[in-house]
Design an enzyme around this catalytic site. Structure first.
Site, PDB file in Angstrom:
ATOM      1  CD  GLU A  16      -2.646   3.195  -1.997  1.00 16.12           C
ATOM      2  OE1 GLU A  16      -2.898   4.424  -2.011  1.00 16.12           O
ATOM      3  OE2 GLU A  16      -2.874   2.482  -1.012  1.00 16.12           O
ATOM      4  CG  ASN A 101       1.982   1.580   1.440  1.00 17.11           C
ATOM      5  OD1 ASN A 101       1.928   1.322   0.246  1.00 17.11           O
ATOM      6  ND2 ASN A 101       0.995   1.307   2.266  1.00 17.11           N
ATOM      7  CG  ASP A 206      -4.993   0.385   1.179  1.00 18.42           C
ATOM      8  OD1 ASP A 206      -4.150   1.288   1.201  1.00 18.42           O
ATOM      9  OD2 ASP A 206      -4.887  -0.609   0.439  1.00 18.42           O
TER      10      ASP A 206
END
Length: 301
Positions: A16, A101, A206
């Protein structure tokens, strides 16, 4: 359009947060549940990683040196050479199972970073317990949005008047009027809505980035795809398909910012699926996309 593998199986869990550093020509990214920060040097091909403890979901260069990273519900400074981690602050203390996140800096170098509720499986989340925060250059924390499920990708238009924000569940991307000086957002509206669309084809929205023409590039988990989308009309302009299903985020990079780098994940894949997707967890590069991006912004605090 051509897709190549930069680093095969670089991430054992969830790759990520890709960020291209124009100064060093390095791509940084994280492996969330492995708790690793990665850095790939595009000029030498060297690939390094530092383990800081899981989960770590963002890594962004600091103008003063080193990086700002997340570790669970904590933001910290990471010195790459010494591998020393210096905690800054923690959030969502009333919800210890939450975690940070995605995160990104705006034009003024303020960090925007969101949290997410406890997740048992991708998309199966404790709802409305997380937040979107802005961490300013003086290291003050501002709560921008509450009752968040999964805070995810962010982007701003070139004129800094519009802020795009991915709320992964319920599979939507929102736009807001954005005041650059104050950092305030207003007038929420939906620009991408996949709630009624097939998970296999459209997935869960996402991470994302934006090109010079203010078109967003949205990575969609479970879909194998990144979509270039016109946020004014909602029309999909281009689709990039990968040889693994769980595409998590993307950023522009390369000498001319005309290369698109993408991260991927193994989480949610069965042993059988992993055997059919040997590139899960890899870092990809896409060329010939007929678009250019802008340099990622370092944190100014």
């Amino acid at each position: 359009m051509s897709v190549s593998v930069v680093l095969k199986n670089a991430c054992s869990t969830c790759g990520e947060g890709p960020h291209w550093d124009d100064v060093t020509k390095c791509l940084s990214f994280v492996d969330i549940m492995a708790g690793d920060c990665h850095r790939w040097d595009s000029q030498t091909g060297d690939h390094e990683k530092i383990h800081i403890g899981n989960p770590t979901s963002l890594i962004i260069p600091r103008e003063k040196g080193g990086y700002i990273v997340s570790q669970g519900l904590q933001l910290a400074q990471l010195d790459w050479q010494s591998k020393q981690l210096k905690p800054i602050l923690s959030v969502d203390l009333e919800k210890p199972k939450n975690r940070f996140n995605d995160g990104k800096c705006d034009t003024l170098g303020r960090l925007w970073a969101g949290t997410m509720g406890y997740e048992t499986y991708p998309g199966d989340i404790e709802k409305e317990v997380a937040h979107l925060y802005m961490f300013d250059k003086e290291q003050n924390l501002h709560t921008i949005k509450d009752k968040v499920n999964i805070s995810n990708g962010m982007a701003w238009t070139a004129d800094n008047r519009t802020f795009f924000y991915t709320h992964s569940m319920p599979r939507k991307v929102f736009a807001y009027d954005f005041d650059l000086v104050s950092g305030n957002i207003s007038k929420e509206r939906v620009v991408v809505d996949f709630t009624e669309k097939s998970i296999d084809e459209f997935g869960i929205p996402d991470g994302m980035t934006i090109d010079l023409n203010d078109k967003i590039w949205l990575a969609c988990y479970f879909s194998s795809r990144i979509f270039q989308i016109d946020p004014e009309t909602g029309k999909i302009l281009q689709t990039i398909k990968f040889e693994t299903s769980n595409i998590t985020s993307c950023c522009f990079g390369g000498p001319n910012y005309d290369e698109l780098y993408a991260t991927s994940s193994t989480i949610g894949l069965t042993a059988e699926s992993l055997a059919k997707q040997p590139l899960a967890g890899s870092i990809f590069k896409v060329n010939n996309i007929n678009a250019k991006g802008v340099p990622g912004i370092a944190y100014q605090g």
